[in-house]
Scaffold this motif. Structure first.
Motif, short mmCIF file in Angstrom:
data_model
loop_
_atom_site.label_atom_id
_atom_site.label_comp_id
_atom_site.label_asym_id
_atom_site.label_seq_id
_atom_site.Cartn_x
_atom_site.Cartn_y
_atom_site.Cartn_z
N THR A 126 0.94 -1.04 0.07
CA THR A 126 -0.17 -0.19 0.00
C THR A 126 0.94 1.11 -0.10
N ALA A 127 0.28 2.40 0.11
CA ALA A 127 1.02 3.69 0.12
C ALA A 127 1.93 3.73 1.27
N GLU A 128 1.49 3.26 2.52
CA GLU A 128 2.04 3.16 3.79
C GLU A 128 3.58 2.44 3.30
N ASP A 129 3.81 1.45 2.62
CA ASP A 129 5.05 0.89 2.10
C ASP A 129 5.61 1.87 1.45
N VAL A 130 5.14 2.50 0.46
CA VAL A 130 5.93 3.61 -0.50
C VAL A 130 6.49 4.49 0.27
N VAL A 131 5.57 4.92 1.33
CA VAL A 131 5.98 6.33 2.23
C VAL A 131 7.18 5.59 3.09
N ALA A 159 9.15 13.11 7.23
CA ALA A 159 7.78 12.80 7.52
C ALA A 159 6.95 13.59 7.16
N VAL A 160 7.27 14.74 6.91
CA VAL A 160 6.25 15.74 6.76
C VAL A 160 6.13 15.85 5.20
N LYS A 161 7.25 15.86 4.56
CA LYS A 161 7.48 16.27 2.95
C LYS A 161 6.92 14.93 2.11
N VAL A 162 7.09 13.80 2.95
CA VAL A 162 6.62 12.49 2.13
C VAL A 162 5.44 11.84 3.00
N ARG A 163 4.38 12.06 2.49
CA ARG A 163 3.26 11.53 3.30
C ARG A 163 1.85 10.68 2.67
N GLN A 164 1.47 9.89 3.32
CA GLN A 164 0.53 9.12 2.87
C GLN A 164 -0.80 9.94 2.88
N THR A 165 -1.80 9.88 1.84
CA THR A 165 -2.91 10.77 1.82
C THR A 165 -4.28 9.61 1.87
N GLY A 166 -3.96 8.60 1.78
CA GLY A 166 -5.04 7.47 1.76
C GLY A 166 -4.37 6.03 1.60
N PRO A 167 -5.06 5.05 1.63
CA PRO A 167 -4.47 3.67 1.40
C PRO A 167 -3.56 3.41 0.26
N LEU A 168 -4.16 4.10 -0.88
CA LEU A 168 -3.37 4.13 -2.08
C LEU A 168 -2.88 5.30 -2.75
N GLY A 169 -2.72 6.24 -1.96
CA GLY A 169 -2.33 7.70 -2.29
C GLY A 169 -0.97 8.35 -1.19
N LEU A 170 -0.40 9.00 -1.96
CA LEU A 170 0.62 9.57 -1.46
C LEU A 170 1.11 10.97 -2.08
N THR A 171 1.91 11.83 -1.41
CA THR A 171 2.37 13.14 -1.83
C THR A 171 3.85 13.11 -1.49
N ILE A 172 4.71 13.90 -2.34
CA ILE A 172 6.10 14.24 -2.22
C ILE A 172 6.28 15.70 -2.35
N GLU A 173 6.81 16.37 -1.17
CA GLU A 173 6.89 17.81 -1.44
C GLU A 173 8.35 18.02 -1.78
N THR A 174 8.71 18.88 -2.80
CA THR A 174 10.23 19.26 -3.18
C THR A 174 10.22 21.00 -2.52
N ASN A 190 16.91 2.87 -8.33
CA ASN A 190 16.88 2.04 -7.57
C ASN A 190 16.54 2.64 -5.95
N VAL A 191 17.24 3.79 -5.59
CA VAL A 191 16.92 4.03 -4.14
C VAL A 191 15.26 4.40 -3.88
N ALA A 192 14.62 4.68 -4.74
CA ALA A 192 13.24 4.89 -4.80
C ALA A 192 12.39 3.50 -4.72
N ALA A 193 13.19 2.43 -4.63
CA ALA A 193 12.39 1.04 -4.87
C ALA A 193 11.64 1.03 -3.56
N VAL A 194 10.54 0.09 -3.66
CA VAL A 194 9.54 0.02 -2.72
C VAL A 194 9.79 -1.29 -1.86
N VAL A 195 10.29 -1.16 -0.45
CA VAL A 195 10.34 -2.50 0.33
C VAL A 195 8.99 -2.74 1.28
#
Length: 547
Positions: A126-131, A159-174, A190-195
């Motif tokens: 889910t988005a939780e894993d991506v974040v 923790a503020v700049k990369v955040r989950q907006t829903g089960p399948l949603g997220l935002t990244i702020e630059t 690769n550093v952005a790969a999801v674990v």
């Protein structure tokens, strides 16, 4: 068969209640394929066996892995929000994300994920894993973290700049309105790969976010999963049956660590391996008439160079830096040592990237080099060392350069080592000269400008440690120019900025750019679907099949 192999298989049989017959067969297959030359002469139909040199691997953790060989494993075994089209790297493709967009002010990126995805472990993705994965990479702050932290992310704000907006949603702020293509392309790295957060955190020790375990473990969702890595010996990948897309056509892929080109060729000719990845021009020529072997080639986003540590007072002199650029017989190297596997290229941006220059002004000119050395006060020459990974064509090129250096009175001592040894020394800035390669981490010119032409902090304890830093090249003005190019949103203007940066780099840098790689793989005629990707993480073994 060695005693150790007998012992490992016997132990597996003693533990039989824990394994299925199929698993025992896989273990036996992997063991035989890792045995000495000539043990097995036919690889199984559902198993692809590659001969390759992968002694540069240091970690299997996407937040730490930053080597070319590790990149291929990451590309096959992990997913990220986006990928690029291997046939046209300027085009982005959905990976985990279904939609993505940037806000009007150019500083907030939003993503929606596919529903119903699972990791290889079976845990939901889910988005939780991506974040978690993006935050984890920033918090661990390993070598590739700069790909994300360059956008203003740090341990204090991620923790503020990369955040989950829903089960399948997220935002990244630059922190700035960067060129959107730069941000998106960095998210293909690769550093952005999801674990798998649940699995990784179950292995956490002393607050390390599971990094000690993931150094040799696996927690991904890609088409293949990493089953085993034995350093400088064997890597085994297996089909991930939980993958949400088209399943891998192969049940497993086995990489055998074979450094010698001639040995790789012999194994391929005998059928002991299906693919040979590091063949010399001579061995490729020897295979040309073999009807059972074919080849495929792709220009890579990988450039080879040698660099001069500016902590060495002799190498720090501008005249000495320039002299080295006139002491390479580029033509001879191009015609022999890298024939069909590379093209002479004297710029840090590989051809294919926006703004890449094709100017190659240098050639072997010993009198000119001698005059420059004399002006620097070293007309009588000097002694210097080079750290070299013992693989071809790097070794052959280093030995050729050693001979042309000698013509100008420079005595070059070659210090051989494996990839891990030479990289570790290079990253500590304790070398004189280092010869090696750099592969684009994502398909945007900033990937190479950021490491060759940026050095925001030259202190020994700097957080950012690009190649310019590794060579102690302090370049505040060039860094500003590279920063400006990353922010330029007009394509043609941005390309011109990079061309100007390359022109200055060619003239003043302590880097001697040598060639751009053309990666060639030779393979058995019953192998289908093999395509070498333009970057280290885009050669997809899950698309390959065997007849």
């Amino acid at each position: 068969m060695s005693h150790s192999l007998h012992d490992s298989l016997r132990n597996s049989l003693n533990d039989a209640p824990q394994f299925t017959r199929r698993e025992l067969a896989l273990a036996a297959t992997a063991g035989l394929l890792a045995s000495p030359l000539g043990v097995l002469a036919a690889t199984p139909k559902d198993t692809l066996v590659l001969a390759a040199a992968f002694d540069d691997i240091i970690s299997l953790d996407p937040a730490e892995a930053f080597e070319i060989s590790a990149g291929e494993l990451m590309g096959n075994c992990y997913e990220r929000l986006l990928r690029y089209d291997v046939s046209d790297p300027s085009k982005l493709l959905a990976d985990l994300a279904t939609t993505w967009k940037v806000s009007a002010d150019g500083m907030t990126y939003s993503f929606d994920l596919r529903p119903g995805m699972r990791f290889a472990s079976g845990n939901p993705l889910t988005a939780e894993d991506v974040v978690f994965s993006l935050q984890r990479a920033v918090l661990l702050d390993k070598t590739p973290a700069f790909i994300l932290t360059q956008f203003g992310l740090n341990k204090g704000n991620v923790a503020v700049k990369v955040r989950q907006t829903g089960p399948l949603g997220l935002t990244i702020e630059t922190d700035k309105a960067y060129a959107p293509t730069l941000v998106y392309n960095c998210l293909t790295a690769n550093v952005a790969a999801v674990v798998d957060k649940k699995l990784v955190m179950s292995k956490e020790a002393n607050g390390d976010l599971g990094s000690a375990w993931l150094k040799t473990g696996y927690a991904g969702s890609g088409p293949m999963r990493i089953r085993e890595w034995r350093a400088n010996e064997l890597i085994t990948l297996e089909r991930n049956d939980n993958f949400h897309g088209a399943k891998s056509k192969l049940g497993r892929v086995i990489y055998r660590h074979i450094k010698e080109s001639s040995t790789q060729r012999l194994l391929l000719e005998k059928g002991d391996v299906d693919i040979a990845r590091n063949l010399s021009p001579q061995d490729l020529a020897a295979l040309a008439s073999n009807k059972n072997v074919k080849t495929t080639a792709t220009p890579k986003g990988t450039v080879y160079y040698f660099s001069l540590n500016q902590k060495n007072p002799i190498l720090a002199k501008p005249e000495v830096r320039e002299a080295f650029k006139w002491l390479v017989d580029y033509g001879a190297i191009g015609d022999t040592l890298i024939k069909n596997i590379g093209v002479v290229h004297q710029n840090f941006l590989p051809i294919g990237l926006l703004g890449a220059s094709k100017d190659n002004p240098y050639k072997l000119d010993v009198p000119r080099a001698r005059a420059l050395l004399a002006r620097a006060g070293h007309g009588g020459g000097f002694k210097v060392t080079v750290d070299m990974r013992t693989v071809q064509p790097v070794q052959g090129v280093t030995e050729a350069i050693q001979q042309t250096f000698k013509q100008a009175g420079i005595e070059l001592e070659i210090l051989p080592g494996d990839g891990k040894q030479t990289l570790t020394k290079y990253r500590a800035r304790t070398h004189d000269i280092y010869i090696g390669s750099w592969g684009a981490d994502y398909w945007d010119p900033h990937t190479n400008a950021d490491t060759f032409a940026r050095n925001p902090d030259n202190a020994d304890d700097a957080k950012s440690k690009p190649l310019a830093w590794r060579n102690a090249w302090d370049i505040p003005e060039l860094t500003k120019k590279a920063n400006a190019a990353a922010l330029e949103r007009d394509g043609p203007k941005r390309a011109k900025l990079y061309q100007d940066i390359q022109a200055e780099f060619r003239k003043t840098s302590p880097f001697v750019m040598l060639w751009q790689q053309t990666e060639v793989a030779a393979f058995r005629a019953n192998v289908d679907g093999l395509k070498i990707g333009p970057t280290s993480d885009s050669t997809y073994m899950f698309n390959v099949s065997k007849r």
